[in-house]
Motif scaffolding. Structure first.
Motif, mmCIF file in Angstrom:
data_model
loop_
_atom_site.group_PDB
_atom_site.id
_atom_site.type_symbol
_atom_site.label_atom_id
_atom_site.label_comp_id
_atom_site.label_asym_id
_atom_site.label_seq_id
_atom_site.Cartn_x
_atom_site.Cartn_y
_atom_site.Cartn_z
ATOM 1 N N ALA A 1 3.308 8.712 2.638
ATOM 2 C CA ALA A 1 2.982 7.280 2.575
ATOM 3 C C ALA A 1 3.414 6.562 3.859
ATOM 4 C CB ALA A 1 3.666 6.647 1.371
ATOM 5 N N LYS B 1 1.031 7.519 6.726
ATOM 6 C CA LYS B 1 -0.227 6.766 6.636
ATOM 7 C C LYS B 1 -0.031 5.334 7.120
ATOM 8 C CE LYS B 1 -2.066 9.456 2.748
ATOM 9 N NZ LYS B 1 -2.439 9.427 1.302
ATOM 10 N N SER C 1 0.684 4.106 -2.887
ATOM 11 C CA SER C 1 0.478 5.516 -2.551
ATOM 12 C C SER C 1 1.522 6.394 -3.227
ATOM 13 C CB SER C 1 0.539 5.715 -1.032
ATOM 14 O OG SER C 1 -0.504 5.015 -0.385
ATOM 15 N N ILE C 2 2.763 5.913 -3.266
ATOM 16 C CA ILE C 2 3.826 6.679 -3.929
ATOM 17 C C ILE C 2 3.570 6.744 -5.429
ATOM 18 C CG2 ILE C 2 6.296 6.722 -4.426
ATOM 19 C CD1 ILE C 2 6.743 5.419 -1.690
ATOM 20 N N SER D 1 1.687 10.380 -3.893
ATOM 21 C CA SER D 1 2.037 10.760 -2.525
ATOM 22 C C SER D 1 3.552 10.770 -2.364
ATOM 23 C CB SER D 1 1.427 9.784 -1.515
ATOM 24 O OG SER D 1 0.019 9.819 -1.562
ATOM 25 N N ARG E 1 0.831 -1.214 0.000
ATOM 26 C CA ARG E 1 0.000 0.000 0.000
ATOM 27 C C ARG E 1 0.857 1.253 0.000
ATOM 28 N NH1 ARG E 1 -4.746 -0.612 4.404
ATOM 29 N NH2 ARG E 1 -5.315 1.361 3.398
ATOM 30 N N VAL E 2 2.028 1.190 0.661
ATOM 31 C CA VAL E 2 2.957 2.324 0.631
ATOM 32 C C VAL E 2 3.445 2.564 -0.796
ATOM 33 C CG1 VAL E 2 5.233 3.123 1.378
ATOM 34 C CG2 VAL E 2 3.678 2.069 3.024
#
Length: 631
Positions: A475, A478, A465-466, A470, A461-462
Motif C-alpha cells: 500500500a 503504491k 488497500s490494506i 494488501s 486510499r492506503v
C-alpha cells in the motif's frame, strides 16, 4: 525480447572487438607506470575499463579523427585554391592536412582524458546532494538495531530514491558480499575511489569509529547534525552567489543588449547595414547568451519542488549474452503484455483524463502540438505563402503550446509542495501515535480522521488497500508511485524498511520526523530568499519594455522616411523604420521568453517553472506593441 537481447549482445561483442584491436595496435606503447591518475579518475567515474585499455581506445579514436582531419584539411586547400600542380600548393596541402590531423588527434585524446574527470565531478555533485538523506537513513536503521552491512545492503536497493549516494554505498556492500573483502577494507577502498570529499570524510570517520569500537549510532547522529549545519551554511553561500548572478544577468543580458540596440539604431541613421547587426543581436546573441546563463544556473541550483524519479532501474546479468537464444511460441506473451499495458493506459486516460495530464504535463503536447500545426497550416493555405504579420501567428502558436503545459505543470508543482509541506506533520503524528502502542496500520487509520490537506485522500486510499488485503508495504509503495515527491518517497522507504527489518519504529520515526522538519525548513528558507530574484527579473524586463517603447515612439517614430530632400548626405538611404520596429518586436518577445525561464530558474531552481513567467512576459511585450506602440 529476443531481438533486444541479441542487439545488446551484438553491441557488447563489437565493443570488445574494438577494445581488442585498439590494445593490439596501441597497447604495447602504453607506459603503465604513468597511469595511476587516469586509473583513479576511471574508478571515481565508475567507468569499468582498465586505464591502459582506455588509453589505447583514446589513441585509436584519435587516429580515426586525425584521418578525418587530414582529409578535411586537404579539401579546404583545394576549395580555396582550385589550381593544381604548383609546388607551393602541394606543400601547403601537406601542411594543412598535417596540422588539421594533429589538431583532431590531440583534441580527441584530450577529450577522452577529460571525460572521466567530468563524469567524476558530476558524480561528486550528485553524491553530495543525497549524502545527508543517505546518512539519515543509516542513522534510522542503526537506531532501529540493524547491523551496518545490512543497512548498506538495504540502502543500495533504493538508488532511485537516494540517488548516487546509495549507489556509492552499494559499491562497498558489493565488495563485501561478492569480492570477499572485510567491511573495514571495503570502506577504505570506497573512501579512496569516491569522488566526493564529503563521502570520503564520512567513510574515513566510520573507519575510525570501527577501529576504536565507538557507537555507530552516535557517529551517524553526529554526522547528520554536521551535514545539516553544513547544508544551512551552503544555503547562505548559494544565496550570495545567486545575488551576484542576478546582478550579472541584469548587466549582461538586459542592460548590455539595450545599450547595443540603442547604439545600432542611432548608427543606422548614418550608415547602412546596421539592420543586420541588430538582427544578430536579437536573434543570436540574446537567445544564445541567455541559454548559456540558464545552463549555468541549472548546474548550481537545486529544485525547491523536488519530484521523485518515476522509474526503477532494473539491472540484468550479462554473463550469458554470448549464448544463442531460440525463440519459442511461449515468448509471445511479451507482446501481449505490452498490448495490455497500452490498453490499460488508454482506460486510465478515458477514466481520468485530467489526472492523466497532471501526472506528466508534457503529455499535453499530444493534443496541443497537432492543434498548433493545424493552425499554422490553416494560415498558410491555400496559397502556401507566408502572409504579412505571420510573426503574430507564430506568437499565437507559442501560446497554444505553452499555456496548457504551464498550467498543468504548476498544478503538479503546487501539489508536490503541499505534500512535502505536510510530510513532517504526518511523521510527527505517526511518532506520537506509535508511542501509545499502536502499530503502523492502526496509526494510519487514526490519522485519516484528521486533516492533513492533500495527503489525507492518499492516506485514505492506503487504508482501503490494506482493508482489501494488501500489505502495508504494498500500500505504501503504491502511494509512492502515485504521489512521486522526494520527501514522501524517502519517508515511505524509511518506514517500510524499518517495519520490515527492525520492528523498532519509535526511534526510526523520531529520526525521520526530525530530518523531514529540517529539510522542509531549508526548502522554505531557500524558496523565500529566491523569490526576490523573480521580482528582480520582472523589474528588469519592465525596464527593457519601457526603453523599447521610448526608442520606437520618441526616437524612431519621430524620424521621417527616406528620402528627404537635402538629407541624403547625412542619413542612410536604407533606413527602414518598419523593419527596425519589427526586429525590436521580435527582440521583446524573445527577451520576455528567456527572462521568464531565468526567473523560474532563480525562484525555484527549475527552468520549467519559468514557462508561466515567460508566457506572461511575452503577452506583456505583445500588448505593448499592439496597443501602445502600433495602436
Amino acid at each position: 525480447m529476443v531481438r533486444s537481447r541479441r542487439s545488446r549482445r551484438g553491441g557488447m561483442e563489437s565493443f570488445y572487438r574494438l577494445c581488442s584491436i585498439s590494445y593490439r595496435i596501441f597497447g604495447r606503447g602504453v607506459n603503465r607506470n604513468d597511469l595511476s591518475g587516469l586509473s583513479l579518475s576511471l574508478k571515481r567515474a565508475r567507468i569499468n575499463i582498465p586505464a591502459d585499455l582506455y588509453l589505447s581506445l583514446s589513441r585509436l579514436a584519435g587516429a580515426l579523427f586525425a584521418l578525418f582531419g587530414a582529409i578535411l584539411g586537404v579539401l579546404l586547400i583545394y576549395a580555396l585554391f582550385p589550381a593544381s600542380g604548383d609546388i607551393f600548393l602541394i606543400l601547403l596541402t601537406v601542411l594543412s592536412g598535417s596540422v588539421t590531423a594533429t589538431f583532431f588527434y590531440l583534441l580527441t585524446v584530450r577529450a577522452f582524458m577529460a571525460y572521466p574527470v567530468f563524469r567524476a565531478n558530476t558524480r561528486r555533485i550528485l553524491i553530495d546532494k543525497g549524502l545527508l538523506h543517505a546518512i539519515n537513513y543509516l542513522y534510522a536503521m542503526s537506531k532501529g538495531g540493524m547491523s551496518l552491512i545490512d543497512a548498506f545492503n538495504s540502502l543500495k536497493k533504493h538508488e532511485a530514491v537516494y540517488g548516487e549516494s546509495a549507489k556509492e554505498i552499494g559499491y562497498i556492500a558489493r565488495d563485501v558480499e561478492y569480492f570477499g573483502l572485510d567491511l573495514r577494507s571495503a570502506l577504505m577502498r570506497g573512501s579512496k575511489n569516491t569522488p566526493s570529499e564529503k563521502m570520503r570524510d564520512f567513510l574515513e570517520g566510520l573507519i575510525s569509529v570501527m577501529n576504536t569500537g565507538g557507537s555507530l549510532e552516535d557517529y551517524f547522529s553526529l554526522k547528520s547534525r554536521q551535514y545539516q549545519d553544513l547544508a544551512e551554511g551552503e544555503n547562505s553561500t548559494f544565496l550570495e552567489v545567486l545575488s551576484v548572478l542576478a546582478e550579472t544577468y541584469v548587466t549582461l543580458f538586459v542592460a548590455a543588449p539595450l545599450f547595443l540596440i540603442t547604439i545600432i539604431i542611432v548608427l543606422g541613421m548614418l550608415k547602412s547595414g546596421t539592420l543586420l547587426i541588430l538582427s544578430a543581436v536579437v536573434y543570436i546573441i540574446i537567445p544564445l547568451g541567455t541559454s548559456l546563463f540558464i545552463l549555468l544556473l541549472d548546474t548550481i541550483t537545486t529544485r525547491t519542488d523536488e519530484e521523485a524519479p518515476s522509474f526503477v532501474r532494473i539491472k540484468r546479468l550479462n554473463v550469458f549474452d554470448n549464448v544463442r537464444l531460440v525463440e519459442r511460441e511461449s515468448e509471445g506473451i511479451i507482446p501481449a503484455l505490452k498490448r495490455y499495458e497500452q490498453i490499460e493506459r488508454i482506460k486510465f486516460f478515458l477514466h481520468s483524463p485530467f489526472r492523466f495530464f497532471i501526472e506528466k504535463p508534457s503529455r499535453c503536447f499530444y493534443v496541443t502540438l497537432p492543434l498548433a500545426s493545424a493552425y499554422l497550416l490553416s494560415i498558410l493555405q491555400p496559397a502556401w505563402e507566408i502572409p504579412d504579420g505571420f510573426d503574430r501567428n507564430l506568437f499565437y502558436t507559442a501560446l497554444i503550446l505553452l499555456i496548457p503545459y504551464s498550467i498543468l505543470f504548476e498544478i503538479r508543482a503546487k501539489r508536490i509542495r503541499e505534500i512535502d509541506g505536510v510530510v513532517p506533520e504526518f511523521l510527527r503524528r505517526l511518532k506520537t501515535l506509535n508511542e501509545t502502542g499502536l502499530n503502523l496500520v492502526e496509526c494510519i487509520r487514526v490519522i485519516i480522521r484528521s486533516n492533513l490537506g492533500v495527503l489525507t485522500s492518499e492516506l485514505l486510499r492506503v487504508a482501503r488497500s490494506i482493508e482489501w488485503g494488501s500489505t502495508l508495504e504494498d500500500a505504501f509503495q503504491k502511494l509512492e508511485v502515485r504521489v512521486k515527491t522526494g520527501a514522501l518517497s524517502r519517508a515511505i522507504t524509511l518506514l517500510v524498511d524499518a517495519d520490515r527489518a527492525t520492528g523498532n519504529l519509535r526511534d526510526v520515526l523520531a529520526v525521520a520526523a526530525s530530518n523531514a522538519e529540517i529539510a522542509q525548513r531549508l526548502r522554505e528558507r531557500r524558496r523565500a530568499a529566491m523569490s526576490i530574484y523573480l521580482l528582480i527579473v520582472y523589474i528588469t524586463f519592465a525596464v527593457f519594455l519601457v526603453t523599447i517603447y521610448i526608442l520606437t515612439t520618441k526616437f524612431l517614430g519621430s524620424m521621417p522616411e527616406i528620402p528627404i530632400k537635402g538629407a541624403e548626405r547625412f542619413l542612410s538611404s536604407d533606413y527602414n523604420l518598419k523593419a527596425y520596429e519589427r526586429v525590436l518586436f521580435h527582440g521583446s518577445l524573445l527577451q520576455g521568453f528567456f527572462s521568464g525561464i531565468v526567473g523560474g530558474q532563480m525562484s525555484s531552481g527549475n527552468p520549467y517553472s519559468g514557462i508561466k513567467h515567460a508566457v506572461l512576459m511575452m503577452i506583456a511585450a505583445f500588448l505593448v506593441f499592439e496597443l501602445v506602440i502600433w495602436g
